[in-house]
Every structure is written in structure tokens, then in C-alpha cells.
Design an enzyme around this catalytic site. Structure first.
Site, PDB file in Angstrom:
ATOM      1  N   CYS A  33      35.772  32.026  41.654  1.00  0.00           N
ATOM      2  CA  CYS A  33      35.798  33.223  40.797  1.00  0.00           C
ATOM      3  C   CYS A  33      37.216  33.571  40.354  1.00  0.00           C
ATOM      4  O   CYS A  33      37.405  34.362  39.429  1.00  0.00           O
ATOM      5  CB  CYS A  33      35.159  34.418  41.500  1.00  0.00           C
ATOM      6  SG  CYS A  33      36.108  35.016  42.918  1.00  0.00           S
ATOM      7  N   CYS A 103      33.115  37.884  48.488  1.00  0.00           N
ATOM      8  CA  CYS A 103      34.216  38.846  48.310  1.00  0.00           C
ATOM      9  C   CYS A 103      34.628  39.400  49.677  1.00  0.00           C
ATOM     10  O   CYS A 103      35.821  39.609  49.935  1.00  0.00           O
ATOM     11  CB  CYS A 103      33.786  39.989  47.397  1.00  0.00           C
ATOM     12  SG  CYS A 103      32.853  39.460  45.939  1.00  0.00           S
TER      13      CYS A 103
END
Ligand code: FES
Length: 122
Positions: A33, A103
Site C-alpha cells: 500500500c 495497518c
């Protein structure tokens, strides 16, 4: 997509910034990402993390997990901070969407990197 707790944390994150005279800094990224998370810490002679700040270039979940991670480590001994798992961060946020779990992994890694940096410098 995000629950209310995550949105609150994202909208008003705590411990944003960088500790200039930090004792340990951990900077990690996710190649897929492209998000980057950096956690800096002040650690006293007995190994207690007295302050922690973060700078995160990333998504709302990355910001929220960074904020929670810094709060979780402040006041802890580095040995206890090393045992914090990404699942602990997710639990504090009352859940993350499955595609956003990575994350929280960044937060766990940034904590570990910052403590490794501190140990390397000692
Ligand atoms: Fe990669 Fe959030 S999408 S850290």
C-alpha cells in the site's frame, strides 16, 4: 467501513509528531500500500517508555493504530511494550475491516523497531 471508535481516533489522533532527542525510532512501511509509520520514543534508564510520538503517511486505520499504539506504550517497560501485538491494537479500536488489519501490523512493527533502535544505541 470503519467503526466509530476508529473514526474518532483518526479525527483526533494523540501523540502526533516526532521526538527530536528520541532514544529509539522505528520506521516501517508496507510495500503493497506504500504507507509509512514512524514511532519515536523517550526511554528512561530503567527501560520505561516515558513518551512516544508518531508520524504516519497512510490511511485512516494507520493513523488510528499509530495513535493507539503510542498511548499503549507510554508508561510501559520496553519488555512489556515488546509483547504488544497488533491484535491488541485492533481490540482497543474495537475492530478493523479485514483488509485493514495490516495497518495494525505496522504499529506493532514500529514499536518493535523503535525499541530495537534504542537497544542498538545503548
Ligand atoms: Fe496500508 Fe493502511 S492501507 S497501512
Amino acid at each position: 467501513m470503519y467503526n466509530e471508535k476508529v473514526m474518532q481516533e483518526f479525527a483526533a489522533p494523540q501523540n502526533v509528531g516526532f521526538i527530536e532527542d528520541a532514544d529509539g525510532v522505528g520506521k516501517v512501511g508496507n510495500a503493497s500500500c506504500g504507507d509509512i509509520m514512524e514511532i519515536s520514543m523517550k526511554i528512561d534508564d530503567s527501560g520505561i517508555i516515558t513518551d512516544a510520538k508518531f508520524r504516519t503517511f497512510g490511511c485512516a486505520a494507520a493513523i488510528a493504530t499509530s495513535s493507539v499504539a503510542t498511548r499503549m506504550v507510554i508508561g510501559k517497560h520496553i519488555d512489556d511494550a515488546l509483547s504488544i501485538k497488533n491484535s491488541d491494537v485492533v481490540e482497543t479500536l474495537e475492530g478493523l475491516p479485514p483488509q485493514k488489519i495490516h495497518c495494525s501490523v505496522l504499529a506493532e512493527e514500529a514499536i518493535k523497531e523503535a525499541i530495537a533502535d534504542y537497544k542498538a544505541k545503548k
